[in-house]
Design a protein around this motif. Structure first.
Motif, short mmCIF file in Angstrom:
data_model
loop_
_atom_site.label_atom_id
_atom_site.label_comp_id
_atom_site.label_asym_id
_atom_site.label_seq_id
_atom_site.Cartn_x
_atom_site.Cartn_y
_atom_site.Cartn_z
N GLY A 280 0.82 -1.21 0.00
CA GLY A 280 0.00 0.00 0.00
C GLY A 280 0.85 1.27 0.00
N ALA A 281 1.92 1.25 0.80
CA ALA A 281 2.74 2.46 0.92
C ALA A 281 3.48 2.76 -0.38
CB ALA A 281 3.74 2.28 2.06
N VAL A 282 4.01 1.73 -1.02
CA VAL A 282 4.77 1.95 -2.27
C VAL A 282 3.81 2.45 -3.36
CG1 VAL A 282 6.15 0.84 -4.08
CG2 VAL A 282 6.58 0.31 -1.66
N ALA A 283 2.64 1.80 -3.44
CA ALA A 283 1.66 2.21 -4.45
C ALA A 283 1.27 3.68 -4.25
CB ALA A 283 0.42 1.32 -4.35
N ARG A 284 1.02 4.05 -3.02
CA ARG A 284 0.62 5.42 -2.71
C ARG A 284 1.73 6.41 -3.09
NH1 ARG A 284 -1.00 6.63 3.52
NH2 ARG A 284 -0.06 8.69 3.68
N ALA A 285 2.98 6.08 -2.74
CA ALA A 285 4.09 6.99 -3.04
C ALA A 285 4.29 7.15 -4.55
CB ALA A 285 5.38 6.49 -2.38
N LEU A 286 4.03 6.08 -5.31
CA LEU A 286 4.27 6.14 -6.75
C LEU A 286 2.98 6.50 -7.51
CD1 LEU A 286 6.53 2.97 -7.25
CD2 LEU A 286 7.20 5.30 -6.61
N GLY A 287 1.90 6.74 -6.79
CA GLY A 287 0.63 7.11 -7.45
C GLY A 287 0.06 5.99 -8.31
N ARG A 288 0.19 4.77 -7.84
CA ARG A 288 -0.34 3.64 -8.60
C ARG A 288 -1.44 2.94 -7.81
NH1 ARG A 288 4.55 0.61 -11.81
NH2 ARG A 288 5.90 2.42 -12.10
N SER A 289 -2.22 2.13 -8.50
CA SER A 289 -3.28 1.38 -7.82
C SER A 289 -2.77 -0.01 -7.41
CB SER A 289 -4.49 1.22 -8.74
OG SER A 289 -4.10 0.43 -9.85
N VAL A 290 -3.53 -0.67 -6.56
CA VAL A 290 -3.21 -2.04 -6.12
C VAL A 290 -4.45 -2.89 -6.34
CG1 VAL A 290 -2.61 -3.49 -4.16
CG2 VAL A 290 -1.69 -1.19 -4.31
N SER A 291 -4.30 -4.07 -6.92
CA SER A 291 -5.48 -4.93 -7.03
C SER A 291 -5.07 -6.39 -6.91
CB SER A 291 -6.18 -4.70 -8.37
OG SER A 291 -5.25 -4.90 -9.40
N VAL A 292 -6.04 -7.23 -6.52
CA VAL A 292 -5.76 -8.65 -6.39
C VAL A 292 -5.55 -9.23 -7.79
CG1 VAL A 292 -6.76 -10.89 -5.80
CG2 VAL A 292 -6.96 -8.96 -4.21
#
Lengths: 417, 417
Positions: free
Chosen positions: B79-91
């Motif tokens: 979650g933290a890396v996605a947030r810092a890079l402005g990307r989404s996360v999905s299963v």
């Protein structure tokens, strides 16, 4: 309250060296109510460190920086902190005078290069270094406090405890960490856990940690308390753990085993001599780490060769042939022999196979016998330790001390299991 | 090329646990031509980690993040890396299917909570985890590469070696780290620096680090070489440093002093016995750390009390009265006495005042005499050490070994300065 730790030194960025100072610092900060939220490790580059200090100024209330205060050009901490905080650095005449006096006391001239260690950041308080030459610094900017400490642990530790932590506690934050700790000998980590887990699981608000340290198993309880609340639960859990483990707990004061054994000898008015084969001095050096140990420690014999066992510790030649130098009989004979030879009340011995060579089917590497003797009797303890040469020797040393403690408490009588 | 390592986990911010994964990662990155410029350790807070990732994106070319990929809520890395890079996360359905298959093979049902471990950051490659359940991730943004790896070392190690390092090497940097190291005894850190600084300053492309370790001063040279270039400069600097420091360098192979001394004794076919007063076993235990030391180490006497000095080491009673047990005469008498008593070729002794008590105006705390004796002569060395009790004892031990080495090299003859 947010604290962070910055360790400085290019060697800490190699595959060989890890930062360990931060563990000690964390323990002290936690006890003073500060939570360590970030640790950084940076090399000897002034710009890299200055950038970290600038970030720290924005996010933390307390910043401890260790390392990089030495005399050489790769010691960049003073310069980097000054640069990040926009302050000047200059040589302080009183610090310089202290430094020169320190060198004079050691009978050596101070090299010109050491003058750098008398540099003080504008507005900083100087923290005296009783062990080494690099003084520390304490300063504040925009409500953020900074402590700069030297990297060598034996210099850092007393400066942290005597000068930094008192200042940190004065910052007055209210929350408190209630702690209790115990040290246990003669039981394994899983034996300790299986005995106390049914108890500590009933106290969800208390964090219980069990860890295997060199020579003992440590148990730590801790709980964050708001200002004014009571440490009742931790006292209660602590009493139940003491009841369960009994005399396997050798200290509740973080005392080393050699200090506990020294206290017992002193209380009983007994003197001690040691005969060391595989440990070859580790038991003696451990006992004499304690100031004043000359009151009860007479000395010892490092009986590394069989010839020394025979000639100085009076172990009979035939006993050394069979059952051999690593045997229950030899351990007791060594304890009796060194006691008589050195004229002490008590004799303690260790003889074993530290490895990596020298093992056999019936006497494997890791087999060690311990002997105890006083005026009325002698007895022994047999152990087989795992691990490499140095591990076997360290475990032998702590087992010898545990064995001695047990005999001093019970007054001997029967071989100790 | 700049790399950094971020270790994630609140347990790594306690006084009990240090990060060690970064040592392994550093070795791999160095071999692939990347220099680790910063290591950070952060707890299980998404905002704290996201802030670090944002900074890393600005300053580094390669970022290895380990830990925080587990199934629980305090595993915040994805979650933290996605947030810092402005990307989404999905299963990811294939990752989820793999995960279910893994649980099935172990004969257990997958808990709903483990579904989080199938989450993949938009655009990332998945790194398979053959040992545990948390897959890793590899992604790139603005020319900066990120690897996310699980924290447990037995999972991290094979994923690093088999999946991350091959990708890192493909980044095609080609650089290599050339290294040399020396250990020096008998000189202080600033003495070493003032002698070699005029030399190493002529080699700006080589980083020279001098650090005071226990018992010696270490010198490390390292230089990043472009692909195909030669390590000529570091060889040249290394030769000049060896010429300048001569026999003060006791090893170029990172050997301990006790190993060097052992080798010298073995080469010369000499046996050794020690008489230890203030060190009380530290010299003996140091020498016997080396496997096979029984070939040259006979044993010793811990002559802590004057009575033992007199009776076992044959120091005359009147000498112990004046000049006293801490004197040049006593040190030489102890070395001669232990040599004769134990029948060794060489005797080595240390007698001094470790403190904190026992000092006087003419015999201060820290004063230690060392004695050396062989069949033809005896001599001594006098030193005054700073520091607390244990520091004085450690410095005494390393000085005794340095003194012994010096005598073995020169064959004695005149008191050693």
């Amino acid at each position: 309250v947010r604290a962070e730790i910055i360790a400085v030194g290019s060697e800490l960025l190699t595959p060989e060296h890890a930062d360990t100072n931060s563990l000690l610092i964390t323990a002290g900060l936690n006890a003073a109510g500060f939570e360590v939220r970030l640790k950084s490790i940076v090399g000897d580059r002034e710009a890299d460190l200055a950038a970290l200090v600038e970030s720290a100024l924005r996010r933390s209330r307390l910043v401890i920086i260790c390392g990089g205060l030495g005399p050489t050009e790769d010691d960049v901490t003073r310069g980097a902190v000054a640069r990040a905080l926009g302050r000047s650095v200059s040589v302080s005449p009183p610090v310089l005078a202290d430094l020169r006096a320190k060198f004079a006391r050691r009978g050596s001239a101070m090299a010109a290069i050491n003058e750098r260690q008398a540099e003080v950041i504008e507005g900083a308080e100087v923290l005296d270094n009783a062990i080494g030459t690099a003084p520390g610094l304490w300063l504040e900017q925009d409500g953020v406090h900074f402590a700069l400490l030297p990297g060598p642990p034996r210099e850092l530790r007393p400066m942290l405890e005597e000068q930094v932590l008192p200042r940190v506690r004065e910052l007055g934050l209210g929350r408190q960490l209630a702690r209790k700790s115990f040290r246990v000998a003669g039981l394994t980590e899983s034996e300790v856990d299986s005995r106390i887990a049914p108890i500590y699981r009933q106290y969800a608000e208390i964090q219980t940690t069990i860890l295997a340290a060199r020579g003992y198993i440590g148990i730590r309880l801790h709980q964050w308390l708001e200002a004014g609340s009571m440490a009742g639960a931790i006292e209660h859990l602590s009493a139940r753990i003491r009841e369960e483990l009994g005399s396997a707990i050798f200290t509740t004061e973080d005392e080393a085993m050699e200090a506990v054994v020294g206290r017992l000898l002193r209380e009983r008015g007994l003197t001690l001599a040691v005969a060391e084969s595989c440990t070859a001095g580790m038991i003696g050096s451990s006992i004499t780490r304690i100031p004043g140990s000359s009151d009860y420690f007479v000395g010892g014999i490092l009986c590394y060769s069989n010839d020394v066992k025979r000639r100085l510790c009076s172990v009979p030649e035939e006993l050394l042939r069979r059952p051999g130098a690593v045997s229950a009989e030899a351990a007791e004979a060594l304890a009796c022999g060194v006691r008589r030879r050195l004229g002490s009340d008590v004799g303690l011995s260790a003889t074993g196979i530290a490895g990596p060579g020298g093992g056999s089917a019936d006497k494997p590497v890791g087999l060690v016998y311990f002997g105890f003797a006083d005026s009325s009797h002698s007895l022994h303890l047999r152990r087989v330790f795992g691990g490499d040469r140095q591990t076997v020797r360290e475990r032998s040393t702590s087992t010898a001390l545990t064995f001695l403690r047990q005999q001093l408490i019970t007054g001997g009588g029967g071989n100790y299991k």
